[in-house]
Design an enzyme around this catalytic site. Structure first.
Site, PDB file in Angstrom:
ATOM      1  CG  ASP A 192      -1.844  -1.211   1.232  1.00  0.00           C
ATOM      2  OD1 ASP A 192      -2.309  -1.599   0.152  1.00  0.00           O
ATOM      3  OD2 ASP A 192      -2.081  -1.779   2.318  1.00  0.00           O
ATOM      4  CG  HIS A 244      -3.465  -5.195   3.011  1.00  0.00           C
ATOM      5  ND1 HIS A 244      -2.972  -4.350   2.035  1.00  0.00           N
ATOM      6  CD2 HIS A 244      -3.607  -6.398   2.403  1.00  0.00           C
ATOM      7  CE1 HIS A 244      -2.823  -5.015   0.904  1.00  0.00           C
ATOM      8  NE2 HIS A 244      -3.205  -6.269   1.106  1.00  0.00           N
TER       9      HIS A 244
HETATM   10  N1  LIG Z   1      -0.393  -8.364   1.806  1.00  0.00           N
HETATM   11  C1  LIG Z   1      -0.548  -7.977   0.549  1.00  0.00           C
HETATM   12  O1  LIG Z   1      -0.409  -6.792   0.234  1.00  0.00           O
HETATM   13  C2  LIG Z   1      -0.866  -8.982  -0.518  1.00  0.00           C
HETATM   14  C3  LIG Z   1      -0.763  -8.620  -1.872  1.00  0.00           C
HETATM   15  C4  LIG Z   1      -1.041  -9.573  -2.835  1.00  0.00           C
HETATM   16  C5  LIG Z   1      -1.440 -10.862  -2.481  1.00  0.00           C
HETATM   17  N2  LIG Z   1      -1.541 -11.180  -1.155  1.00  0.00           N
HETATM   18  C6  LIG Z   1      -1.942 -12.525  -0.709  1.00  0.00           C
HETATM   19  O2  LIG Z   1      -0.843 -13.420  -0.786  1.00  0.00           O
HETATM   20  C7  LIG Z   1      -1.320 -14.762  -0.881  1.00  0.00           C
HETATM   21  C8  LIG Z   1      -0.569 -15.534  -1.969  1.00  0.00           C
HETATM   22  O3  LIG Z   1      -0.803 -14.978  -3.244  1.00  0.00           O
HETATM   23  P1  LIG Z   1      -0.125 -15.617  -4.557  1.00  0.00           P
HETATM   24  O4  LIG Z   1      -0.544 -14.760  -5.692  1.00  0.00           O
HETATM   25  O5  LIG Z   1       1.305 -15.892  -4.331  1.00  0.00           O
HETATM   26  O6  LIG Z   1      -0.912 -17.018  -4.630  1.00  0.00           O
HETATM   27  P2  LIG Z   1      -0.459 -18.363  -5.390  1.00  0.00           P
HETATM   28  O7  LIG Z   1      -1.663 -19.232  -5.466  1.00  0.00           O
HETATM   29  O8  LIG Z   1       0.246 -18.030  -6.660  1.00  0.00           O
HETATM   30  O9  LIG Z   1       0.604 -19.000  -4.404  1.00  0.00           O
HETATM   31  C9  LIG Z   1       0.265 -19.465  -3.148  1.00  0.00           C
HETATM   32  C10 LIG Z   1       1.218 -20.572  -2.772  1.00  0.00           C
HETATM   33  O10 LIG Z   1       0.850 -21.018  -1.458  1.00  0.00           O
HETATM   34  C11 LIG Z   1       1.022 -22.424  -1.461  1.00  0.00           C
HETATM   35  N3  LIG Z   1       0.259 -23.040  -0.366  1.00  0.00           N
HETATM   36  C12 LIG Z   1      -1.071 -23.302  -0.291  1.00  0.00           C
HETATM   37  N4  LIG Z   1      -1.352 -23.914   0.871  1.00  0.00           N
HETATM   38  C13 LIG Z   1      -0.183 -24.017   1.559  1.00  0.00           C
HETATM   39  C14 LIG Z   1       0.165 -24.539   2.813  1.00  0.00           C
HETATM   40  N5  LIG Z   1      -0.745 -25.093   3.618  1.00  0.00           N
HETATM   41  N6  LIG Z   1       1.446 -24.468   3.178  1.00  0.00           N
HETATM   42  C15 LIG Z   1       2.383 -23.890   2.383  1.00  0.00           C
HETATM   43  N7  LIG Z   1       2.106 -23.379   1.174  1.00  0.00           N
HETATM   44  C16 LIG Z   1       0.833 -23.436   0.774  1.00  0.00           C
HETATM   45  C17 LIG Z   1       0.562 -22.885  -2.836  1.00  0.00           C
HETATM   46  O11 LIG Z   1       1.052 -24.193  -3.142  1.00  0.00           O
HETATM   47  C18 LIG Z   1       1.155 -21.783  -3.708  1.00  0.00           C
HETATM   48  O12 LIG Z   1       2.467 -22.125  -4.147  1.00  0.00           O
HETATM   49  C19 LIG Z   1      -2.817 -14.629  -1.127  1.00  0.00           C
HETATM   50  O13 LIG Z   1      -3.492 -14.838   0.089  1.00  0.00           O
HETATM   51  C20 LIG Z   1      -2.982 -13.186  -1.556  1.00  0.00           C
HETATM   52  O14 LIG Z   1      -4.275 -12.684  -1.263  1.00  0.00           O
HETATM   53  C21 LIG Z   1      -1.257 -10.267  -0.194  1.00  0.00           C
END
Ligand SMILES: NC(=O)c1ccc[n+]([C@@H]2O[C@H](COP(=O)([O-])OP(=O)(O)OC[C@H]3O[C@@H](n4cnc5c(N)ncnc54)[C@H](O)[C@@H]3O)[C@@H](O)[C@H]2O)c1
Length: 334
Positions: free
Chosen positions: A169, A196
């Site tokens: 952000d 957030h």
């Molecule tokens: N804080 C922020 O500003 C922000 C910004 C963007 C995305 N996010 C969040 O980040 C998270 C991940 O996003 P992404 O685009 O990388 O998703 P993605 O689906 O590309 O990757 C997620 C990964 O997590 C793994 N995973 C699932 N369950 C798991 C477990 N129990 N243990 C370990 N690994 C596990 C999956 O295998 C995958 O590799 C989402 O929740 C998204 O909303 C947060």
């Protein structure tokens, strides 16, 4: 013994500890996890990089391990290897979980991601209770209360070491302000407070450095764009997920700030969603002075304009609900 005096020994100890940080990324094979791991591997601040996921980590780790930097990369696959991954970690970053698809709010991710974050936090409380916890998984407004409650359950809770990573952000606010004012984004700094998600993301443009002026209409449009910037990316990716590359950058920026502060650098400030006494909310994001043990001092909201005060007041109900949802999730679990 090479005959050093005490001050020289101190300096040497500082230099030696400088590069010795073990960092784990949980969810390392994902859209955020992979570029984040690449940025961490590229940093002289990291000496060991532990990559955990439920899929693909051997490949990601093998790939990164060929990069000619000193961080030793190890991949861990599946729950039975999680404990080994976490042993001795000073910093744990969690981007594990499902991302949004068009039309979804961050809260729509709760059911899936709450369980993932709870399971991973449980393992951290057991295997590296002293580590700095940096949670990226959404909804951050609920996942920070979840991690905190789990650490409390295990009797290892330290509110100064659990961070909801809201750095993206700030990064977005800096970029958009710089675009509008023709400034170098690297020199713009906008604090973003609250939480957030949507209206809980509150950019404090009045505290921007350098000082910038906008009329009320421009301000309303700018703030709405910062609040909805995640959705802008979700829409543009059209079903292929949410922000990953900018999030990896922002996550790495936060981890590097934390490592710098842990290594003794002074004056390191980042905003993050943390346990807080600055408002009536138990968790709230404000600028934080970071130090060796995490949060050294909460710098608070500072002076707000009446319009910014109104934005804070309007965020409270949503924030309260999301925090309670996270706390209740852990309390109701067996
Ligand atoms: N804080 C922020 O500003 C922000 C910004 C963007 C995305 N996010 C969040 O980040 C998270 C991940 O996003 P992404 O685009 O990388 O998703 P993605 O689906 O590309 O990757 C997620 C990964 O997590 C793994 N995973 C699932 N369950 C798991 C477990 N129990 N243990 C370990 N690994 C596990 C999956 O295998 C995958 O590799 C989402 O929740 C998204 O909303 C947060």
């Amino acid at each position: 013994n090479i005959g050093l005096v005490n001050s020289e020994k101190d300096l040497l100890a500082k230099c030696l500890s400088f590069n010795n940080s073990k960092v784990a990324v949980l969810g390392a094979a994902g859209g955020i996890g992979q570029p984040l791991s690449l940025l961490l591997k590229n940093s002289p601040l990291v000496s060991q990089l532990s990559l955990y996921d439920i899929a693909h980590t051997p490949g990601v780790a093998a790939d990164l391990s060929h990069i000619e930097t000193r961080a030793k990369v190890t991949g861990y696959l599946g729950p039975e290897q999680l404990g080994e991954c976490l042993k001795g970690c000073e910093v744990v970053v969690i981007p594990a979980g499902v991302p949004r698809k068009p039309g979804m709010t961050r809260d729509d991710l709760f059911t899936t991601n709450a369980t993932i974050v709870a399971v991973l936090s449980e393992a951290c409380a057991r295997h590296c209770p002293e580590a700095m916890m940096c949670i990226i998984s959404n909804p951050v407004n609920s996942t920070i209360p979840i991690t905190s409650e789990i650490f409390k359950k295990h009797g290892v809770y330290n509110p100064n070491k659990i961070f909801g990573v809201s750095t993206l952000d700030i990064v977005r606010a800096n970029t958009f302000v710089a675009e509008l004012k023709g400034l170098d984004p690297a020199r713009v700094s906008v604090p973003v407070i609250g939480g957030h998600a949507g209206k809980t993301i509150i950019p404090i443009i009045s505290q921007c450095t350098p000082k910038v002026e906008f009329n009320q209409d421009q301000l309303v449009t700018l703030i709405a764009r910062i609040q909805e910037a995640g959705t802008e990316v979700v829409k543009a990716k059209a079903g292929a997920g949410s922000a990953t590359l900018s999030m990896a950058y922002a996550g790495a920026r936060f981890v590097f700030s934390l490592l710098d502060a842990m290594n003794g650098k002074e004056g390191v400030v980042e905003c993050a969603f943390v346990r807080s006494e600055e408002t009536e909310m138990p968790y709230f994001s404000t600028p934080l002075l970071l130090g060796k043990n995490g949060i050294e001092k909460n710098l608070g909201m500072g002076k707000l304009t009446p319009f910014e005060e109104k934005l804070v007041a309007e965020a409270m109900a949503e924030l309260k609900g999301s925090i309670k949802k996270g706390e209740d999730f852990v309390k109701s679990a067996k």
